[in-house]
Design a protein around this motif. Structure first.
Motif, mmCIF file in Angstrom:
data_model
loop_
_atom_site.group_PDB
_atom_site.id
_atom_site.type_symbol
_atom_site.label_atom_id
_atom_site.label_comp_id
_atom_site.label_asym_id
_atom_site.label_seq_id
_atom_site.Cartn_x
_atom_site.Cartn_y
_atom_site.Cartn_z
ATOM 1 N N PRO A 433 0.796 -1.232 0.000
ATOM 2 C CA PRO A 433 0.000 0.000 0.000
ATOM 3 C C PRO A 433 0.827 1.280 0.000
ATOM 4 N N CYS A 434 1.969 1.280 0.703
ATOM 5 C CA CYS A 434 2.649 2.540 1.005
ATOM 6 C C CYS A 434 3.374 3.132 -0.198
ATOM 7 N N SER A 435 3.901 2.308 -1.080
ATOM 8 C CA SER A 435 4.597 2.850 -2.239
ATOM 9 C C SER A 435 3.641 3.643 -3.118
ATOM 10 N N TRP A 436 2.387 3.179 -3.229
ATOM 11 C CA TRP A 436 1.403 3.919 -4.019
ATOM 12 C C TRP A 436 1.040 5.244 -3.360
ATOM 13 N N ILE A 437 1.020 5.260 -2.036
ATOM 14 C CA ILE A 437 0.738 6.518 -1.333
ATOM 15 C C ILE A 437 1.825 7.542 -1.639
ATOM 16 N N VAL A 438 3.079 7.116 -1.571
ATOM 17 C CA VAL A 438 4.191 8.032 -1.808
ATOM 18 C C VAL A 438 4.136 8.614 -3.214
ATOM 19 N N VAL A 439 3.930 7.763 -4.218
ATOM 20 C CA VAL A 439 4.007 8.264 -5.596
ATOM 21 C C VAL A 439 2.822 9.146 -5.971
ATOM 22 N N THR A 440 1.762 9.174 -5.175
ATOM 23 C CA THR A 440 0.673 10.115 -5.444
ATOM 24 C C THR A 440 0.835 11.412 -4.664
ATOM 25 N N GLU A 441 1.694 11.430 -3.647
ATOM 26 C CA GLU A 441 1.820 12.615 -2.792
ATOM 27 C C GLU A 441 2.903 13.595 -3.237
ATOM 28 N N ILE A 442 3.851 13.172 -4.034
ATOM 29 C CA ILE A 442 5.067 13.964 -4.239
ATOM 30 C C ILE A 442 4.936 15.034 -5.317
ATOM 31 N N TRP A 443 3.779 15.094 -6.002
ATOM 32 C CA TRP A 443 3.679 15.954 -7.189
ATOM 33 C C TRP A 443 2.958 17.261 -6.921
ATOM 34 N N THR A 503 6.819 12.165 3.417
ATOM 35 C CA THR A 503 5.753 12.965 2.823
ATOM 36 C C THR A 503 4.504 13.031 3.689
ATOM 37 N N LYS A 504 4.514 12.392 4.833
ATOM 38 C CA LYS A 504 3.330 12.373 5.692
ATOM 39 C C LYS A 504 2.933 13.785 6.109
ATOM 40 N N GLY A 505 1.718 14.180 5.770
ATOM 41 C CA GLY A 505 1.159 15.429 6.259
ATOM 42 C C GLY A 505 1.760 16.700 5.697
ATOM 43 N N LEU A 506 2.581 16.612 4.645
ATOM 44 C CA LEU A 506 3.204 17.814 4.101
ATOM 45 C C LEU A 506 2.227 18.587 3.226
ATOM 46 N N SER A 507 2.261 19.918 3.337
ATOM 47 C CA SER A 507 1.496 20.771 2.434
ATOM 48 C C SER A 507 2.253 20.890 1.113
ATOM 49 N N LEU A 508 1.632 21.550 0.139
ATOM 50 C CA LEU A 508 2.285 21.718 -1.151
ATOM 51 C C LEU A 508 3.568 22.525 -1.029
ATOM 52 N N GLU A 509 3.526 23.580 -0.198
ATOM 53 C CA GLU A 509 4.726 24.398 -0.025
ATOM 54 C C GLU A 509 5.845 23.610 0.638
#
Length: 563
Positions: A433-443, A503-509
């Motif tokens: 599950p976690c790898s998919w979470i990371v690759v959707t959050e970083i953009w 990437t947990k809980g990070l805003s866009l900035e």
């Protein structure tokens, strides 16, 4: 999950008001609202289909009558790999074409089209009498699987209320592992049809392949009764229909604040993407096929021209690379063969051990989807990588010592089998599950769709390569196969440790900062979104209640009365 982050970034005031009016979140929201619950079950069908398809062929591949029928392919490690891996190649192609189809045909009809393609492939496989039919059928099935793996989550993310999207993601992942689990046990049961040896009926392998049609047909028929995605309707300029859909699925009048806010959030996101494209590529805005193709091509190319965006491309692609080279799909596709190589005698026993893999992975996924937002991504991925590496290396040591004489070292053989189960648990709670979470959050928002599609493409292509080479590796380097996958599992943990930010809980900035984006692309995207929100009146909605908890409870009670 990504969709929820997008809407909150548009207007904090409107988002606050929407949250106050929204129903219960998470699992409580899914269970309470019958329409939302139906959508959750519908979402799980796509995951169930994907997971079942992933697991079913491993048992079929070792059945007596299948081996006899397809001996010319099964007895050669190269062609045996192609029998398995060609599905992933088809899925890779399916992923590439789905974005265009989903925009042109709609998410709804793309799912229907993919189900039809999938069913054709399944029928060809089920009726096969030659390896060529299996190869062709699995490629066609792969086209459908790849398309569904993108179209179904996209549709559900756009139709579901924001407060339950995270739970839908979790349910989807659980459904995938559940599909893998039941496919293993169906293989185990049908293996007995007519006996497990020379008397075995060909129904033993044709039935589990044909059973893929059941969830596929339910999905295909069910989508006909589902509404169009409101996001797709807005993209087509059909705003009135989008409002009507939102009103129907939220069970609130069109003029209600909840429906109006969510509609304006969708509208703002659409305008945001249009303005970004017009600003970057003004010469490709005439709506022709040629311009749309060039727009997509140069948008992808722009990801490679910026150092910080290329960094994110590398993180997304390599995370998916290492996910596949942990060897998880080598285990899923060839588990019976692997258990036989570890000293388990008899095809039935190896199928039984394979069934335990499915149970272990399914159970391990449950705490992952519950706790990953609290623990963080990096600790979960790193611990999972090192645990899987330890399992691989230990299995390699045991195999190197005893593979020529397992009969006198039964305990060592069972220990190696138990480590395969531990490996499955390690993947289930971490890289699954976690790898998919990371690759959707970083953009950044403006390129999120393109970035995630690159990661998905990397996943399927590496999945294909692993499936193709594993039989040859098992035949020629034997226990070295576990050393190979163990090394890559360990390297994957180091990659996350040293190169991937938390990437947990990070805003866009904040995401801009951790990826070294001096230009602040995410922050610029956020400013543009807020400007659009102001322009279309979204910021006019403020939290009309001094007590959001009370507002949520009032909405909950009102909705209950309507039900």
């Amino acid at each position: 999950m990504a969709g929820g982050a997008v809407t909150e970034a548009i207007s904090p005031y409107a988002a606050s008001r929407r949250k106050a009016l929204a129903g219960k979140s998470g699992w409580a929201g899914l269970v309470h609202n019958r329409k939302v619950f139906f959508m959750a079950v519908f979402a799980s069908l796509g995951g169930l289909l994907y997971g079942y398809n992933q697991g079913v062929f491993s048992g079929v591949l070792n059945m007596y009558t299948f081996d006899n029928r397809m001996a010319s392919a099964v007895n050669n490690t190269g062609t045996k790999g192609w029998l398995v891996a060609i599905l992933e190649l088809g899925a890779w192609v399916g992923v590439l074409i789905t974005g265009y189809l989903a925009d042109k045909l709609s998410r709804k009809y793309t799912i229907l089209f993919a189900v039809c393609i999938f069913c054709i492939g399944v029928i060809v496989q089920t009726a096969a009498f030659q390896p060529s039919s299996i190869l062709g059928g699995r490629f066609i099935t792969g086209l459908g699987v790849g398309s569904l793996s993108m179209a179904v989550p996209l549709y559900n993310a756009e139709i579901a209320p924001p407060e339950v999207r995270g739970s839908l993601v979790a349910l989807q992942q659980l459904a995938i592992t559940f599909g893998i689990m039941i496919s293993f046990w169906i293989d185990y049961g049908t293996n007995y049809i007519g006996g497990t040896g020379s008397t075995q009926s060909e129904a033993a392998w044709r039935i589990p392949l044909a059973l893929q049609l059941v969830p596929a047909l339910i999905l295909g028929i069910g989508i006909l009764f589902m509404p169009f995605s409101p996001r797709w309707l807005v993209n087509q300029g059909r705003d009135d229909e989008a409002l009507a859909v939102l009103s129907r699925v939220r069970k609130f009048p069109i003029e209600s604040d909840l429906v109006q806010i969510e509609f304006l959030e969708i509208k703002a996101q659409y305008l945001f993407e249009q303005e970004i494209n017009a600003e970057k590529f003004p010469q490709y805005q005439d709506g022709s096929f040629s311009s749309d193709f060039k727009l997509g091509f140069f948008d992808y190319l722009s990801l490679l021209r910026s150092r910080t965006l290329f960094y994110r491309v590398a993180v997304g692609s390599l995370t998916m690379f290492f996910q596949q080279w942990t060897g998880v799909n080598a285990i899923l596709y060839y588990a019976p063969s692997i258990f036989s190589s570890l000293g388990l005698t008899g095809n039935t026993t190896s199928l039984l051990a394979t069934g335990v893999v499915g149970i272990a992975m399914f159970l391990a996924t449950i705490p992952a989807v519950i706790w990953v937002d609290k623990i963080g991504r990096k600790p979960v991925l790193i611990s999972g990588a090192f645990l899987m590496a330890a399992c691989h290396i230990t299995i390699a040591v045991l195999s190197g010592l005893y593979e020529d004489n397992w009969t006198e070292h039964v305990a060592a053989g069972w220990a190696a089998c138990a480590l395969v189960w531990v490996f499955a648990m390690g993947f289930g709670y971490s890289w699954g599950p976690c790898s998919w979470i990371v690759v959707t959050e970083i953009w950044p928002l403006s390129i999120r769709g393109k970035g995630v599609s690159i990661a998905a493409s990397s996943n399927w292509m590496n999945n294909f390569i692993v499936g193709e080479v594993t039989p040859t590796m098992l035949a020629h380097i034997r226990f070295g196969t576990f050393v190979f996958f163990g090394t890559f599992s360990f390297l994957g943990g180091l990659f996350i440790w040293f190169f991937v930010p938390e990437t947990k809980g990070l805003s866009l900035e904040e995401m801009d900062i951790v990826f070294g984006d001096a230009e602040g692309l995410g922050a610029a995207d956020l400013k543009r979104q807020n400007d659009i929100a102001e322009r279309i009146g979204l910021n006019a909605y403020s939290n009309g209640s001094s007590d959001p908890e009370k507002a949520s409870e009032e909405r909950y009670e009102e909705e209950t009365k309507q039900m």
